[in-house]
Scaffold this motif. Structure first.
Motif, PDB file in Angstrom:
ATOM      1  N   GLY A 292     -19.566 -32.699  49.738  1.00 35.49           N
ATOM      2  CA  GLY A 292     -18.236 -32.125  49.593  1.00 35.49           C
ATOM      3  C   GLY A 292     -17.257 -32.640  50.636  1.00 35.49           C
ATOM      4  N   ILE A 293     -16.016 -32.165  50.552  1.00 32.30           N
ATOM      5  CA  ILE A 293     -14.944 -32.612  51.444  1.00 32.30           C
ATOM      6  C   ILE A 293     -14.165 -31.397  51.912  1.00 32.30           C
ATOM      7  CG2 ILE A 293     -12.889 -34.078  51.654  1.00 32.30           C
ATOM      8  CD1 ILE A 293     -13.977 -35.646  49.219  1.00 32.30           C
ATOM      9  N   ASN A 294     -13.865 -31.339  53.198  1.00 33.58           N
ATOM     10  CA  ASN A 294     -13.062 -30.242  53.728  1.00 33.58           C
ATOM     11  C   ASN A 294     -11.646 -30.290  53.157  1.00 33.58           C
ATOM     12  OD1 ASN A 294     -15.056 -29.106  55.437  1.00 33.58           O
ATOM     13  ND2 ASN A 294     -14.678 -30.706  56.956  1.00 33.58           N
ATOM     14  N   GLU A 295     -11.038 -29.114  52.981  1.00 35.99           N
ATOM     15  CA  GLU A 295      -9.720 -29.022  52.351  1.00 35.99           C
ATOM     16  C   GLU A 295      -8.668 -29.830  53.093  1.00 35.99           C
ATOM     17  OE1 GLU A 295      -6.464 -25.525  51.527  1.00 35.99           O
ATOM     18  OE2 GLU A 295      -8.551 -25.115  50.985  1.00 35.99           O
ATOM     19  N   GLU A 296      -8.740 -29.855  54.432  1.00 33.68           N
ATOM     20  CA  GLU A 296      -7.708 -30.560  55.199  1.00 33.68           C
ATOM     21  C   GLU A 296      -7.752 -32.074  54.990  1.00 33.68           C
ATOM     22  OE1 GLU A 296     -11.092 -29.564  58.160  1.00 33.68           O
ATOM     23  OE2 GLU A 296     -10.047 -28.587  56.500  1.00 33.68           O
ATOM     24  N   ASN A 297      -8.848 -32.579  54.420  1.00 32.52           N
ATOM     25  CA  ASN A 297      -8.967 -34.022  54.187  1.00 32.52           C
ATOM     26  C   ASN A 297      -8.600 -34.438  52.766  1.00 32.52           C
ATOM     27  OD1 ASN A 297      -9.994 -34.660  56.811  1.00 32.52           O
ATOM     28  ND2 ASN A 297     -11.965 -33.815  56.196  1.00 32.52           N
ATOM     29  N   LEU A 298      -8.401 -33.469  51.874  1.00 30.77           N
ATOM     30  CA  LEU A 298      -8.199 -33.805  50.467  1.00 30.77           C
ATOM     31  C   LEU A 298      -6.917 -34.589  50.224  1.00 30.77           C
ATOM     32  CD1 LEU A 298      -9.370 -30.565  48.616  1.00 30.77           C
ATOM     33  CD2 LEU A 298     -10.566 -32.740  48.831  1.00 30.77           C
TER      34      LEU A 298
ATOM     35  N   SER B 206     -19.009 -37.579  58.825  1.00 30.03           N
ATOM     36  CA  SER B 206     -20.206 -37.426  58.002  1.00 30.03           C
ATOM     37  C   SER B 206     -20.280 -38.504  56.935  1.00 30.03           C
ATOM     38  CB  SER B 206     -20.229 -36.040  57.346  1.00 30.03           C
ATOM     39  OG  SER B 206     -19.181 -35.910  56.410  1.00 30.03           O
ATOM     40  N   TYR B 207     -19.121 -39.073  56.579  1.00 27.19           N
ATOM     41  CA  TYR B 207     -19.096 -40.128  55.575  1.00 27.19           C
ATOM     42  C   TYR B 207     -19.528 -41.477  56.154  1.00 27.19           C
ATOM     43  CZ  TYR B 207     -16.974 -37.640  51.675  1.00 27.19           C
ATOM     44  OH  TYR B 207     -16.751 -36.799  50.625  1.00 27.19           O
ATOM     45  N   MET B 208     -19.549 -41.589  57.482  1.00 34.20           N
ATOM     46  CA  MET B 208     -19.854 -42.881  58.082  1.00 34.20           C
ATOM     47  C   MET B 208     -21.296 -43.307  57.835  1.00 34.20           C
ATOM     48  SD  MET B 208     -16.991 -43.789  59.103  1.00 34.20           S
ATOM     49  CE  MET B 208     -17.455 -45.299  59.938  1.00 34.20           C
ATOM     50  N   ARG B 209     -22.153 -42.353  57.477  1.00 35.21           N
ATOM     51  CA  ARG B 209     -23.526 -42.750  57.183  1.00 35.21           C
ATOM     52  C   ARG B 209     -23.646 -43.356  55.792  1.00 35.21           C
ATOM     53  NH1 ARG B 209     -26.583 -38.000  54.883  1.00 35.21           N
ATOM     54  NH2 ARG B 209     -25.093 -36.304  54.611  1.00 35.21           N
ATOM     55  N   PHE B 210     -22.530 -43.337  55.041  1.00 33.57           N
ATOM     56  CA  PHE B 210     -22.510 -43.970  53.732  1.00 33.57           C
ATOM     57  C   PHE B 210     -21.666 -45.238  53.821  1.00 33.57           C
ATOM     58  CE2 PHE B 210     -22.864 -39.378  53.051  1.00 33.57           C
ATOM     59  CZ  PHE B 210     -24.092 -39.337  52.411  1.00 33.57           C
ATOM     60  N   GLN B 211     -22.179 -46.326  53.286  1.00 30.49           N
ATOM     61  CA  GLN B 211     -21.531 -47.617  53.448  1.00 30.49           C
ATOM     62  C   GLN B 211     -20.317 -47.755  52.536  1.00 30.49           C
ATOM     63  OE1 GLN B 211     -24.958 -49.996  52.531  1.00 30.49           O
ATOM     64  NE2 GLN B 211     -25.513 -50.237  54.673  1.00 30.49           N
ATOM     65  N   GLY B 212     -19.343 -48.558  52.991  1.00 25.30           N
ATOM     66  CA  GLY B 212     -18.148 -48.823  52.195  1.00 25.30           C
ATOM     67  C   GLY B 212     -16.908 -48.859  53.058  1.00 25.30           C
ATOM     68  N   LEU B 213     -15.837 -49.443  52.526  1.00 24.36           N
ATOM     69  CA  LEU B 213     -14.586 -49.572  53.267  1.00 24.36           C
ATOM     70  C   LEU B 213     -13.582 -48.475  52.929  1.00 24.36           C
ATOM     71  CD1 LEU B 213     -13.964 -53.423  53.066  1.00 24.36           C
ATOM     72  CD2 LEU B 213     -14.824 -52.120  55.006  1.00 24.36           C
ATOM     73  N   GLY B 214     -13.900 -47.614  51.983  1.00 27.96           N
ATOM     74  CA  GLY B 214     -12.948 -46.575  51.601  1.00 27.96           C
ATOM     75  C   GLY B 214     -11.838 -47.096  50.711  1.00 27.96           C
TER      76      GLY B 214
ATOM     77  N   ALA C 180     -16.764 -28.210  50.989  1.00 32.92           N
ATOM     78  CA  ALA C 180     -17.732 -28.796  51.914  1.00 32.92           C
ATOM     79  C   ALA C 180     -19.085 -28.113  51.772  1.00 32.92           C
ATOM     80  CB  ALA C 180     -17.223 -28.667  53.351  1.00 32.92           C
ATOM     81  N   GLY C 181     -20.124 -28.932  51.644  1.00 35.77           N
ATOM     82  CA  GLY C 181     -21.482 -28.417  51.536  1.00 35.77           C
ATOM     83  C   GLY C 181     -21.920 -28.068  50.132  1.00 35.77           C
ATOM     84  N   LYS C 182     -20.975 -28.076  49.170  1.00 35.64           N
ATOM     85  CA  LYS C 182     -21.333 -27.697  47.793  1.00 35.64           C
ATOM     86  C   LYS C 182     -21.087 -28.809  46.781  1.00 35.64           C
ATOM     87  CE  LYS C 182     -20.838 -22.695  48.279  1.00 35.64           C
ATOM     88  NZ  LYS C 182     -20.238 -21.457  47.713  1.00 35.64           N
ATOM     89  N   GLY C 183     -20.227 -29.751  47.117  1.00 46.32           N
ATOM     90  CA  GLY C 183     -20.002 -30.857  46.199  1.00 46.32           C
ATOM     91  C   GLY C 183     -18.554 -31.032  45.808  1.00 46.32           C
ATOM     92  N   SER C 184     -18.309 -32.053  44.991  1.00 53.56           N
ATOM     93  CA  SER C 184     -16.950 -32.412  44.578  1.00 53.56           C
ATOM     94  C   SER C 184     -16.910 -32.695  43.088  1.00 53.56           C
ATOM     95  CB  SER C 184     -16.470 -33.657  45.331  1.00 53.56           C
ATOM     96  OG  SER C 184     -16.548 -33.484  46.732  1.00 53.56           O
ATOM     97  N   THR C 185     -15.737 -32.463  42.505  1.00 49.16           N
ATOM     98  CA  THR C 185     -15.487 -32.864  41.121  1.00 49.16           C
ATOM     99  C   THR C 185     -14.214 -33.693  41.098  1.00 49.16           C
ATOM    100  OG1 THR C 185     -16.493 -30.833  40.263  1.00 49.16           O
ATOM    101  CG2 THR C 185     -15.126 -32.113  38.750  1.00 49.16           C
ATOM    102  N   PHE C 186     -14.339 -34.942  40.685  1.00 46.57           N
ATOM    103  CA  PHE C 186     -13.180 -35.826  40.544  1.00 46.57           C
ATOM    104  C   PHE C 186     -12.723 -35.806  39.090  1.00 46.57           C
ATOM    105  CE2 PHE C 186     -14.756 -37.332  44.545  1.00 46.57           C
ATOM    106  CZ  PHE C 186     -13.636 -37.807  45.209  1.00 46.57           C
ATOM    107  N   TYR C 187     -11.406 -35.736  38.915  1.00 50.13           N
ATOM    108  CA  TYR C 187     -10.809 -35.713  37.581  1.00 50.13           C
ATOM    109  C   TYR C 187      -9.834 -36.880  37.444  1.00 50.13           C
ATOM    110  CZ  TYR C 187     -12.132 -30.702  37.505  1.00 50.13           C
ATOM    111  OH  TYR C 187     -12.797 -29.506  37.556  1.00 50.13           O
TER     112      TYR C 187
END
Length: 527
Positions: free
Chosen positions: A321-327, A340-348, A371-378
């Motif tokens: 998931g993603i914290n609200e302040e980062n959305l 926490s995203y830095m452990r996942f590879q990519g340039l963003g 955060a901690g529960k997941g995300s849904t992208f639309y």
């Protein structure tokens, strides 16, 4: 009473009336002189201050005729004040930018909306054309009529050149990296075919092939970003069966999804017009991200449905998931939400590119996350190529009904009841807000009940316009109290807070989860 005495009485009455009228005229003339004097003094103070500002400043009359430029403008452009005021700017704007600049200014004058554009302007000291950012805001009277324009021009040439240099570097680097990458891929593929799957060397070669594939994706993303910023991203739009494409894409991704099950829970049959390859790229990115950012989960849920003449697709994960302040920044270039995203590879870059692709299809992309529960992208794509916001009925005085909003003047409570409906975007928000402003003025009310309960989608692009132009205009029109009922969408809530401050000048605004609580608060406010 004799006729003579009656005549004398009427003469005395006329004398008294004349005296009263004379005194009234004298008072009005005095007020007008004082008002003119105050206006003249204010203008002189403004122009004196403007001459010492480190930017170019100008003002214009309601019809767009420029009536003042500061010393910074005349010094930079090498024109006299008289030359500058007599359409002198037309001769120093770069020829390729002139039509767009003139058109944008005319639209601003006709609509009363803020003017903002970037163009190249000639600098007199070396006759070079440099990039500038021009802005102008309308200044309105109590009746909401534009009485003057106040504008600034800022040199942004170094910033533009830095951005262009970075984009050029990305483009060159991406192209240059492709040649050795192609050779390396060929050698790895050959080595993989020659190696015995039972031997350990095969595992090493297989891992190397996976890393090369990842590098290929990164290079493709860099190249896309450079194309987007150079305006060279090409879209080959044609009609295609989206439901079939979605099914095929999921089937291909399932083979590399590891322990994740890709569950297509809904897939309405629909044909759309767009760039099939680019839309597939968006789907790939969203599903790949869902897998990547939910390492401890075992499924990703995909849904595709037709709603209100729009195709709406969602990709749901059960990960970090993603914290609200980062959305708000999740679709920015190179942005990744937190450490926490830095452990996942990519340039963003993937979401930034996906958002640009959807935008070029007149659609929108948004996210709901915890955060901690997941995300849904639309993402939303209009079936007709564009969302249409239709006028259904209005008396141009007390009510308006459209397919995206209803506004009614509540005579008993002396406020506007506003109800936003369905998927919103920049165009619908701007149109609805201007209608709201018009009815507020016509009914001389100071309160608004703004219900967003049924709002869906992403209208964040209109948030800045709302905060900079619309809400101040509502205040000038007499608004004092504004009750905003939240949308269930987190993305919409963030846009709401960006549009208005809780206290702005003489206006008090409050946010509510409940319509009844909002009504109670608004009814208790004086005014």
């Amino acid at each position: 009473m004799t006729e003579h005495s009656q005549l004398l009485k009427e003469i005395e009455f006329l004398k008294a009336e004349r005296k009263l009228l004379t005194e009234r005229i004298a008072l009005l003339e005095s007020q007008q002189e004082n008002s003119s004097s105050n206006v003249f003094t204010d203008q002189m103070m403004l122009r004196t201050v403007a001459d010492y500002l480190p930017v170019m400043v100008w003002t214009a009359q309601p019809d767009g005729f420029v009536d003042f430029v500061n010393k910074g403008y005349t010094a930079y452009c090498g024109q006299t004040t008289a030359e500058a005021l007599s359409d002198g700017w037309v001769h120093i704007v770069f020829a390729d930018d002139l039509d767009a600049t003139t058109r944008a200014w005319q639209i601003a004058i006709e609509t009363g909306n803020a003017y903002e554009i970037q163009y190249r302007l000639k600098r007199a000291s070396d006759n070079s054309f440099r990039w500038h950012q021009a802005r102008a805001l309308p200044i309105s009277n109590a009746q909401g009529q534009t009485i003057q324009w106040f504008g600034t021009i800022i040199d942004i040439h170094e910033q533009k050149e830095t951005e262009a240099a970075k984009d050029e570097f990305l483009s060159i680097a991406s192209h240059e990296l492709r040649t050795p990458l192609t050779s390396a891929k060929a050698l790895i593929d050959l080595s993989k075919r020659m190696a015995d799957p039972a031997e350990k060397v095969f595992q090493f070669v297989d891992r190397a092939a996976g890393q090369l594939k990842r590098l290929e994706r990164l290079i493709a993303d860099l190249l896309d970003v450079s194309k987007i910023h150079a305006g060279k991203m090409v879209y080959n739009k044609e009609s295609f069966d989206f439901s079939a494409v979605l099914q095929d894409t999921i089937s291909l991704l399932q083979s590399t999804a590891g322990d994740h099950q890709l569950l297509l829970e809904q897939n309405d049959a629909v044909t759309i017009t767009g760039d099939q390859g680019r839309i597939e790229q968006v789907i790939n990115n969203l599903i790949s991200n869902a897998i990547k950012y939910s390492p401890d989960a075992n499924k990703v849920v995909i849904r595709s449905s037709v709603q209100h003449d729009n195709l709406v697709v969602s990709v749901q994960d059960f990960g970090i998931g993603i914290n609200e302040e980062n959305l708000n920044r999740i679709f920015d270039r190179y942005y990744r939400a937190d450490n926490s995203y830095m452990r996942f590879q990519g340039l963003g870059l993937g979401l930034y590119i996906a958002a640009e692709i959807i935008k070029r299809h007149n659609g929108s992309l948004w996210i709901e996350s915890e955060a901690g529960k997941g995300s849904t992208f639309y993402f939303l794509l209009p079936l007709n190529g564009k969302q249409y916001f239709i006028d259904i009925d209005t008396d141009n005085q007390t009510f308006y009904k459209g397919n995206f909003i209803t506004i009614n003047y509540n005579e008993q409570m002396h406020w506007l009841d506003v109800n936003w409906l369905g998927y919103q975007n920049y165009d619908s928000v701007k149109k609805g807000c201007l209608i709201m402003l018009d009815l507020l003025r016509k009914n001389k009310c100071a309160k608004v009940l703004n219900d967003n309960t049924h709002v869906l989608g992403n209208w964040s692009e209109a948030a800045d316009w709302g905060g900079e132009y619309w809400f101040p205009a509502m205040q000038e029109a007499g608004l004092k109290h504004f009750a905003w009922i939240y949308s269930p969408s987190t993305f919409s809530r963030l846009s709401a807070h960006k549009s208005i401050d809780i206290t702005m000048g003489k206006v008090t605004a409050q946010f509510f989860d409940s319509l009844s609580e909002a009504k109670q608060w608004l009814a208790a406010q004086a005014g």
